[in-house]
Scaffold this active site. Sequence first.
Site, PDB file in Angstrom:
ATOM      1  N   LYS A 145     -63.199 -28.149 -32.455  1.00 40.71           N
ATOM      2  CA  LYS A 145     -63.756 -28.132 -32.908  1.00 40.71           C
ATOM      3  C   LYS A 145     -63.198 -28.044 -35.050  1.00 40.71           C
ATOM      4  CE  LYS A 145     -66.261 -25.550 -35.279  1.00 40.71           C
ATOM      5  NZ  LYS A 145     -67.504 -23.636 -35.756  1.00 40.71           N
ATOM      6  N   ASP A 163     -70.330 -28.193 -33.301  1.00 36.60           N
ATOM      7  CA  ASP A 163     -70.822 -27.166 -33.782  1.00 36.60           C
ATOM      8  C   ASP A 163     -72.343 -27.060 -33.694  1.00 36.60           C
ATOM      9  OD1 ASP A 163     -72.520 -28.323 -35.340  1.00 36.60           O
ATOM     10  OD2 ASP A 163     -72.121 -27.637 -37.663  1.00 36.60           O
TER      11      ASP A 163
END
Length: 274
Positions: A145, A163
């Site tokens: 991420k 997320d």
Amino acid sequence: MKAAKAATTAKAAAPRKAPKAESHLAMVRRARRINRELAEVYPYAHPELDFRNPFELLVATVLSAQTTDLRVNQTTPALFAAYPTPEDMAAAVPEEMEEIIRPTGFFRAKTKSLMGLSAALRDEFGGEVPGRLEDLVKLPGVGRKTANVVLGNAFGVPGITVDTHFGRLVRRWKWTDEEDPVKVEAVVAGIFPKSEWTMLSHRVVFHGRRICHARKPACGACPIAPLCPSYGEGETDPEKARKLLKYEMGGYPGQRLSPPADYPGKPAPALGAE
């Protein structure tokens, strides 16, 4: 009359037909239409972390774990004033850095990660943030991420940032039922062309923060409600839904102290000025 009433009652009591299953092609078309409509709603979508270079974005993204982008943005000015380069941060006194980043939470673990990744940048990459996924994920505290955030926004390399907001929305929209972020990333990457990945991520996260909230989505104020198979999970009354809108949609400050010039909302306040 009795016969007609009985027929009406029987019709009402009859089981409803299950909705026709959506084909994969239909889902892809619906997903791409959602992306197009979100682009119209959020033409100014952007990363909500303040940064001036790849190193600052990398550090800010690591700090953003388990806290808000606002809190990170309020904390990083003092952090970068004290440690402007990887060399400076690698040589920091841990207790002093911990005190600066304390407002972001988990400050001891984050200090360890930041000093570790700074040392790796100094020793292995000449003090520069690498522009490859395989190099970034080797740095302490850096996962896919974080790497995709840095690649997409500091290097222009397309990436999907999964997320909590992104994962929640794509499951509500029935693009996938996967929970694992890596699997979600792979599925969504197969729906959209690579050129859309970075901006898609921003638009979905913007929508999740402003309208499609975790606990009470503002369904009645959602511009893509007709395309959402989960419509009705939240408040459907338009007036009540509008009161749930956040950030610029609700007339409030955003998360950045230094937002882009085209951002229509108010800049966030500095630390201690809320």
